[in-house]
Each structure stands twice: as C-alpha cells, then as structure tokens.
Design an enzyme around this catalytic site. Structure first.
Site, mmCIF file in Angstrom:
data_model
loop_
_atom_site.group_PDB
_atom_site.id
_atom_site.type_symbol
_atom_site.label_atom_id
_atom_site.label_comp_id
_atom_site.label_asym_id
_atom_site.label_seq_id
_atom_site.Cartn_x
_atom_site.Cartn_y
_atom_site.Cartn_z
ATOM 1 N N CYS A 1 0.816 -1.229 0.000
ATOM 2 C CA CYS A 1 0.000 0.000 0.000
ATOM 3 C C CYS A 1 0.845 1.273 0.000
ATOM 4 O O CYS A 1 0.508 2.263 -0.657
ATOM 5 C CB CYS A 1 -0.956 -0.005 1.188
ATOM 6 S SG CYS A 1 -0.291 -0.729 2.692
ATOM 7 N N HIS B 1 -2.539 6.165 4.628
ATOM 8 C CA HIS B 1 -1.109 6.363 4.817
ATOM 9 C C HIS B 1 -0.733 7.756 4.287
ATOM 10 O O HIS B 1 -1.290 8.221 3.289
ATOM 11 C CB HIS B 1 -0.302 5.327 4.033
ATOM 12 C CG HIS B 1 -0.449 3.920 4.524
ATOM 13 N ND1 HIS B 1 -1.041 3.577 5.727
ATOM 14 C CD2 HIS B 1 -0.057 2.741 3.957
ATOM 15 C CE1 HIS B 1 -1.008 2.267 5.881
ATOM 16 N NE2 HIS B 1 -0.418 1.737 4.823
HETATM 17 N N1 LIG Z 1 -4.320 -3.615 5.099
HETATM 18 C C1 LIG Z 1 -3.779 -2.992 4.063
HETATM 19 O O1 LIG Z 1 -3.762 -1.752 3.971
HETATM 20 C C2 LIG Z 1 -3.160 -3.804 2.952
HETATM 21 C C3 LIG Z 1 -2.760 -3.153 1.793
HETATM 22 C C4 LIG Z 1 -2.153 -3.899 0.778
HETATM 23 C C5 LIG Z 1 -1.996 -5.242 0.936
HETATM 24 N N2 LIG Z 1 -2.405 -5.844 2.092
HETATM 25 C C6 LIG Z 1 -2.229 -7.299 2.231
HETATM 26 O O2 LIG Z 1 -3.524 -7.891 2.169
HETATM 27 C C7 LIG Z 1 -3.523 -9.071 2.976
HETATM 28 C C8 LIG Z 1 -4.696 -9.009 3.952
HETATM 29 O O3 LIG Z 1 -4.516 -7.895 4.813
HETATM 30 P P1 LIG Z 1 -5.635 -7.377 5.816
HETATM 31 O O4 LIG Z 1 -5.130 -6.059 6.274
HETATM 32 O O5 LIG Z 1 -6.986 -7.451 5.221
HETATM 33 O O6 LIG Z 1 -5.517 -8.436 7.022
HETATM 34 P P2 LIG Z 1 -6.604 -8.849 8.120
HETATM 35 O O7 LIG Z 1 -7.521 -7.714 8.423
HETATM 36 O O8 LIG Z 1 -5.832 -9.430 9.250
HETATM 37 O O9 LIG Z 1 -7.468 -10.001 7.412
HETATM 38 C C9 LIG Z 1 -6.937 -11.294 7.191
HETATM 39 C C10 LIG Z 1 -7.981 -12.139 6.485
HETATM 40 O O10 LIG Z 1 -7.402 -13.450 6.289
HETATM 41 C C11 LIG Z 1 -8.378 -14.402 6.668
HETATM 42 N N3 LIG Z 1 -7.809 -15.696 7.014
HETATM 43 C C12 LIG Z 1 -7.005 -15.994 8.081
HETATM 44 N N4 LIG Z 1 -6.730 -17.333 8.092
HETATM 45 C C13 LIG Z 1 -7.374 -17.864 7.016
HETATM 46 C C14 LIG Z 1 -7.503 -19.161 6.491
HETATM 47 N N5 LIG Z 1 -6.895 -20.214 7.074
HETATM 48 N N6 LIG Z 1 -8.244 -19.350 5.349
HETATM 49 C C15 LIG Z 1 -8.858 -18.306 4.734
HETATM 50 N N7 LIG Z 1 -8.790 -17.028 5.203
HETATM 51 C C16 LIG Z 1 -8.048 -16.819 6.322
HETATM 52 C C17 LIG Z 1 -9.051 -13.757 7.868
HETATM 53 O O11 LIG Z 1 -10.246 -14.428 8.183
HETATM 54 P P3 LIG Z 1 -10.895 -14.358 9.674
HETATM 55 O O12 LIG Z 1 -11.574 -13.042 9.766
HETATM 56 O O13 LIG Z 1 -11.851 -15.495 9.668
HETATM 57 O O14 LIG Z 1 -9.766 -14.506 10.642
HETATM 58 C C18 LIG Z 1 -9.262 -12.350 7.308
HETATM 59 O O15 LIG Z 1 -10.373 -12.344 6.434
HETATM 60 C C19 LIG Z 1 -2.153 -9.163 3.627
HETATM 61 O O16 LIG Z 1 -1.302 -9.999 2.865
HETATM 62 C C20 LIG Z 1 -1.660 -7.732 3.548
HETATM 63 O O17 LIG Z 1 -0.251 -7.646 3.552
HETATM 64 C C21 LIG Z 1 -2.999 -5.169 3.104
#
Ligand SMILES: NC(=O)c1ccc[n+]([C@@H]2O[C@H](COP(=O)([O-])OP(=O)(O)OC[C@H]3O[C@@H](n4cnc5c(N)ncnc54)[C@H](OP(=O)(O)O)[C@@H]3O)[C@@H](O)[C@H]2O)c1
Length: 347
Positions: free
Chosen positions: A130, A240
């Site tokens: 991001c 950000h």
């Molecule tokens: N946040 C940002 O600004 C951003 C920007 C760019 C890229 N990213 C990338 O996007 C990805 C997700 O980030 P996030 O911020 O959305 O994280 P997050 O809020 O922690 O969400 C993680 C997701 O993964 C799911 N999950 C966990 N274990 C799983 C499993 N065994 N099978 C299927 N789903 C599972 C979780 O489900 P539950 O709710 O059921 O636990 C939740 O839906 C990461 O790789 C991050 O680096 C994030």
C-alpha cells in the site's frame, strides 16, 4: 461490454476484504456469482454483497472450480498455498500479499502506470504494498517528463495497514489510556509512533522499506531508481501519508509539477497551505484518489521536489487497485494466461 464473471474473495472478513466488497458494489463490477472465504472462525458469517447476504465458507479442495477471478487478501504464507490452487482451477489470481510480487513472471500492477504488464500474466497478478502504490502514483507523471533518479520517502502509515486486528488494538489502547486503565507494557501504538514496519534486515532497513524500493523499481521499469524509505506506524486508523523528496534529471518548476500531477488519472491536488489546505488522513479515508499537497522545490537540491502524499491504504492501496486490475483485464481481454505459472517457473 465484458461478460459477467464469477469471483472468489479470500480473506473477505479482513480489513481489505470488507473494503473490497464495498468497492465491488460502488464500481458495479460485473459479477455473475460471488464466493466468500475466510478462516474457520468466520464460517457461516453473512456478508452483504451487492445488497444480498452471502455466507462465508472455509477454503477446501475444488473451491476455486468455475471461478474467473480469485481476489486473495490473506497472509503471504496462506497466499502461497492458495494461489496455485486457484490458478490450477483456471482462475486468475489477483493477490494482495507480498508472496509473489517480486517474482519475474508475476506482473506487479498499478493500472494507471503499467497496465500493459498484466497482458503477460501466467495466472497471478500482484498488487503492490500500500505504501508503494500511493508513492508511485505521485512519482509516475513526474518521472515521465523529468526522469526521477532518487527518492527519499518517510511514511506515516495507519494501523489498518496491519489488518483489522491492529485497528482494534489502537481503539482499545486509546480507550484504556484515556480512561486511566492503561497497563500497556509493550507494542504501544496509541499516542505513540513506531519506526518499524516489518522485520529488520542486515542493511538496517526494514522489510517494508525494502518493499518500497524494490517494488517501485519494478512497477516503474526503472532498475536504477534509488529509493531510501523510513516507514513509521502512526496512531491513525486509515490512510497512509508520505513525505516524498525526489531528485530528477533536471530542475522542477512547481507549477509544471502541479499540472502534471493534476492531469494524472487517480491523483488529486489539495495544495493551498496558506489556507491550511493539504491532504490529511482523517479527511480522506474512504475515498479513491491519491492526494498530493505541500508541493515545493526542495531547496537542498537543484533538481529536487518535495511533496506530501496521502491515500486510503485499504482502497487505492489494496481493494480498489485489485478491482481496477480486474476491470483492466476485462478491457484488455486477457483473463486467460499467456502460459502457465509452472511452465514459467521451470523456464
Ligand atoms: N491492510 C492494508 O492496507 C493492505 C494493503 C495492501 C496489501 N495488504 C495485504 O492484504 C492481505 C490481507 O490484509 P488485511 O489487512 O486485510 O488483514 P486482516 O484484516 O488481518 O485479514 C486477514 C484475512 O485473512 C483471513 N484468514 C485468516 N486465516 C485464514 C484461512 N486459514 N483461510 C482463509 N482465510 C483466512 C481472515 O479471516 P478471519 O476473519 O476469519 O480470521 C481475514 O479475512 C495481507 O497480505 C496484507 O499484507 C494489506
């Protein structure tokens, strides 16, 4: 008109996944069917997709059969496991994690900048980190006319960049501090700053800072562009912010730079500092553009320009960029890969 497509959203309950479902509806992305996946904890939860409830499932063998696009927003480790299964089932994966970004055979795309790269995909297209995305959006229109040789950037990154758990942590720490029930011993982010995002490398930079350097060079097709980043986590929920300093081949006129930025799709200018008008995260959360302000000649370098860049990390930094890639795939008619990922990696 492109046909309606079948999609899977993996990580649908996370910070990015939930924003993704909003963007999907707001942009009227042409879907015929939607499957939602998350961890076993969320199975059975109902999420609204285009106004209708859809149940969250657990991934399982065969779950990507019949899927055109698999939007994956989970940890890198899990993406590494699930993305090849989706590709094998014939889906095009658009992956938010860092798992595949630097693989030579995987396009790393910001559609406004290097949309053409997606035409060579082999089943996976990655979105950048991001903090990288918003920076390259502000660099690309400048680089095109006065090549950028060096970037020095300090980021002020919101907690949502670390997922929904980190947002909850900030809320509860802030509440505990304000109510005098503060027993936080470590990892304090409320009323604090943390100059570390990701693990430290032997260079002294962090993994996040390395991503900003390497991903920028890949997206911009500029292998020699020098980038030095200091990434800081700040007690902001969403958006950000970045202080970006560039050195170009020639000098900058602030007016020219502002015009170039203003005319670039997806970039907006908020730059009237005398009136207290500049981009700020609280005001801009939930919006789509990358906002640039405080544009000025960098008086420490004859060819330098300084600016302040803010964007919603969950939208342009993740969910919006992913959907824009899918829209562009449909527009370019390149849903199917040029060759398979396994062929590519054995080459
Ligand atoms: N946040 C940002 O600004 C951003 C920007 C760019 C890229 N990213 C990338 O996007 C990805 C997700 O980030 P996030 O911020 O959305 O994280 P997050 O809020 O922690 O969400 C993680 C997701 O993964 C799911 N999950 C966990 N274990 C799983 C499993 N065994 N099978 C299927 N789903 C599972 C979780 O489900 P539950 O709710 O059921 O636990 C939740 O839906 C990461 O790789 C991050 O680096 C994030």
């Amino acid at each position: 008109m492109p046909r309606d497509v079948s999609i899977a959203v993996v990580g649908a309950t996370g910070a990015v996944g939930l924003e993704f479902l909003k963007v999907l509806e707001q942009r009227a992305f042409p879907v015929s069917s939607v499957r939602l996946f998350a961890s076993p904890r969320s199975v059975g939860k109902q999420l609204a997709v285009n106004g209708k409830p859809v149940s969250v499932e657990q991934t399982h063998p065969g779950c990507f059969n019949g899927v055109d696009f698999a939007f994956i927003s989970v940890s890198s480790e899990l993406s590494e496991e699930l993305a090849p299964q989706a590709v094998e089932a014939g889906a095009l994966v658009i992956d938010d994690s860092s798992a595949f970004r630097m693989r030579p055979e995987v396009p790393l795309v910001v559609p406004e900048i290097n949309g053409q790269d997606m035409e060579e995909h082999r089943g996976i297209i990655s979105i950048p980190n991001c903090s990288t995305t918003q920076m390259v959006m502000a660099i690309a229109p400048l680089h095109a006319v006065n090549p950028v040789r060096r970037i020095v950037v300090d980021s002020y990154q919101s907690v949502s960049g670390a997922g929904s758990g980190a947002m909850e942590e900030l809320r509860s720490q802030a509440n505990a501090t304000l109510t005098g029930e503060d027993d936080i011993l470590s990892s304090r982010i409320a009323f604090n700053l943390r100059p570390q995002i990701g693990d430290f490398l032997s260079s002294g930079y962090t993994k996040e800072e390395e991503k900003m350097s390497e991903e920028t060079r890949k997206i911009m097709h500029a292998p020699d562009m020098a980038v030095s980043a200091t990434c800081v986590r700040v007690p902001v929920l969403v958006c950000h912010s970045e202080a970006v300093h560039i050195e170009s081949e020639g000098p900058w006129s602030v007016t020219d730079a502002r015009n170039l930025l203003a005319n670039f799709p997806g970039v907006s200018i908020i730059d009237n500092p005398q009136a207290g008008e500049y981009p700020m995260p609280w005001d801009l959360a939930g919006t789509d553009d990358v906002y640039v302000g405080r544009i000025r000649q960098d008086w420490s370098h004859p060819n330098g320009l300084a600016m302040w860049v803010v964007a919603d990390n969950l939208r342009k930094g993740a969910a919006l960029n992913a959907i824009q890639i899918a829209e562009e795939v449909l527009r370019r008619d390149c849903l199917k890969p040029t060759s398979s990922l396994s062929q590519a990696s054995s080459a």
